[in-house]
Scaffold this motif. Sequence first.
Motif, PDB file in Angstrom:
ATOM      1  N   ASN A   1       0.802  -1.229   0.000  1.00 46.63           N
ATOM      2  CA  ASN A   1       0.000   0.000   0.000  1.00 46.63           C
ATOM      3  C   ASN A   1       0.834   1.278   0.000  1.00 46.63           C
ATOM      4  O   ASN A   1       0.513   2.247   0.688  1.00 46.63           O
TER       5      ASN A   1
ATOM      6  N   ARG B   1      -5.511   0.277  -0.470  1.00 49.57           N
ATOM      7  CA  ARG B   1      -5.531  -0.663   0.643  1.00 49.57           C
ATOM      8  C   ARG B   1      -4.444  -1.703   0.394  1.00 49.57           C
ATOM      9  O   ARG B   1      -4.078  -1.962  -0.750  1.00 49.57           O
TER      10      ARG B   1
ATOM     11  N   ALA C   1       1.276  -0.193  10.901  1.00 49.36           N
ATOM     12  CA  ALA C   1      -0.161  -0.184  11.129  1.00 49.36           C
ATOM     13  C   ALA C   1      -0.741   1.218  10.941  1.00 49.36           C
ATOM     14  O   ALA C   1      -1.794   1.398  10.317  1.00 49.36           O
TER      15      ALA C   1
ATOM     16  N   CYS D   1       0.310   3.548   9.020  1.00 51.85           N
ATOM     17  CA  CYS D   1       0.323   3.916   7.600  1.00 51.85           C
ATOM     18  C   CYS D   1      -0.524   2.984   6.748  1.00 51.85           C
ATOM     19  O   CYS D   1      -0.506   3.087   5.517  1.00 51.85           O
ATOM     20  N   ASP D   2      -1.256   2.066   7.366  1.00 50.03           N
ATOM     21  CA  ASP D   2      -2.137   1.135   6.650  1.00 50.03           C
ATOM     22  C   ASP D   2      -1.343   0.225   5.721  1.00 50.03           C
ATOM     23  O   ASP D   2      -1.785  -0.109   4.624  1.00 50.03           O
ATOM     24  N   ASP D   3      -0.161  -0.188   6.170  1.00 51.12           N
ATOM     25  CA  ASP D   3       0.688  -1.069   5.376  1.00 51.12           C
ATOM     26  C   ASP D   3       0.504  -2.534   5.734  1.00 51.12           C
ATOM     27  O   ASP D   3       1.119  -3.403   5.121  1.00 51.12           O
TER      28      ASP D   3
ATOM     29  N   GLU E   1      -5.975  -4.511   8.409  1.00 52.47           N
ATOM     30  CA  GLU E   1      -6.636  -3.975   9.602  1.00 52.47           C
ATOM     31  C   GLU E   1      -6.943  -5.067  10.619  1.00 52.47           C
ATOM     32  O   GLU E   1      -7.034  -4.801  11.818  1.00 52.47           O
TER      33      GLU E   1
ATOM     34  N   ASN F   1      -7.636  -0.719  16.334  1.00 48.56           N
ATOM     35  CA  ASN F   1      -7.674   0.673  15.871  1.00 48.56           C
ATOM     36  C   ASN F   1      -7.380   1.668  16.982  1.00 48.56           C
ATOM     37  O   ASN F   1      -6.670   2.656  16.766  1.00 48.56           O
TER      38      ASN F   1
ATOM     39  N   ARG G   1     -10.895   5.499  14.235  1.00 51.68           N
ATOM     40  CA  ARG G   1     -10.937   5.226  12.799  1.00 51.68           C
ATOM     41  C   ARG G   1     -10.825   6.530  11.995  1.00 51.68           C
ATOM     42  O   ARG G   1     -10.127   6.585  10.984  1.00 51.68           O
TER      43      ARG G   1
ATOM     44  N   LEU H   1      -7.167   7.894  12.136  1.00 48.86           N
ATOM     45  CA  LEU H   1      -6.264   7.151  11.255  1.00 48.86           C
ATOM     46  C   LEU H   1      -6.541   7.480   9.790  1.00 48.86           C
ATOM     47  O   LEU H   1      -5.612   7.655   8.993  1.00 48.86           O
ATOM     48  N   THR H   2      -7.816   7.576   9.437  1.00 48.42           N
ATOM     49  CA  THR H   2      -8.176   7.907   8.054  1.00 48.42           C
ATOM     50  C   THR H   2      -7.705   9.302   7.683  1.00 48.42           C
ATOM     51  O   THR H   2      -7.184   9.524   6.581  1.00 48.42           O
TER      52      THR H   2
ATOM     53  N   ARG I   1      -3.941   9.156   7.078  1.00 49.21           N
ATOM     54  CA  ARG I   1      -3.599   8.454   5.840  1.00 49.21           C
ATOM     55  C   ARG I   1      -4.029   9.230   4.601  1.00 49.21           C
ATOM     56  O   ARG I   1      -3.465   9.041   3.524  1.00 49.21           O
TER      57      ARG I   1
END
Length: 251
Positions: A74, A95, A134, A136-138, A141, A146, A207, A210-211, A214
């Motif tokens: 990602n 994602r 985590a 960086c959404d790498d 989930e 979260n 959530r 984090l969004t 990112r």
Amino acid sequence: MNRSDMAPEKAKVMWKRHLADNGLNVFFTNAQKGEGVPQLRRAALQAGAAMNEKRKKRGLLPRPVRCMVLGYPNVGKSALINRLVNKRAAKSENRPGVTRGLQWVRISKDIELLDTPGIIPMKLVSQLTASRLAVCDDIGEASYDNQLVAAFLAEELRSVSTRINGFVDMERIEERYGVKFGEMAGDEYLFAVADKSFAADTERFARRFLTDFRSGLLGELALESPDERETEENDARGEENQAPGAEDFTF
């Protein structure tokens, strides 16, 4: 270095100098908008032409240069390939885990690129590294909580803002959520904002937080400098012989 629009200029200058000192030619790109891609494509084509010139002098026929596109999940590898070939040649989504197998994509008669699934080292010897992946959404989930990751992010942003000037704009973050950080810990900040604006729903704010990070809504940010990264890697190598197994990690 892709997604360059999400990093502050100071961080980009520091990382470019560091990588150049280690013999690497750095190109900043934004695959979503195509920024920096023409320069990267031109450099790849020049590398291919130079290689085939050497082959010609040795009496060999020209052939395409084969390059591997390698990185964490990602980070925009497939999106960058699509920009380089000017078409949707590789499946790309925001994602991790979209690219499942190896795929060759030809830029021109001189360059072929191998798109690969995102790779994470088998041994994450640093909990800090796992936490940043985590954030960086790498990683998927399902691998993390979260609220724990969001609390880590809040703590990390405040810590970086005090250590490295110009990497994090805490005023922008505080203005966005209407709560001053003060002396609160990361989890306390989550609870405070959730109580104020999310009907005490900490999971929902975690959530959102984090969004926002990112998506670049918290501004241009960087979480580490080259010097800090080298220190962490040296510490990790020193502890490698006694590294815990995967079951010992939170994520």
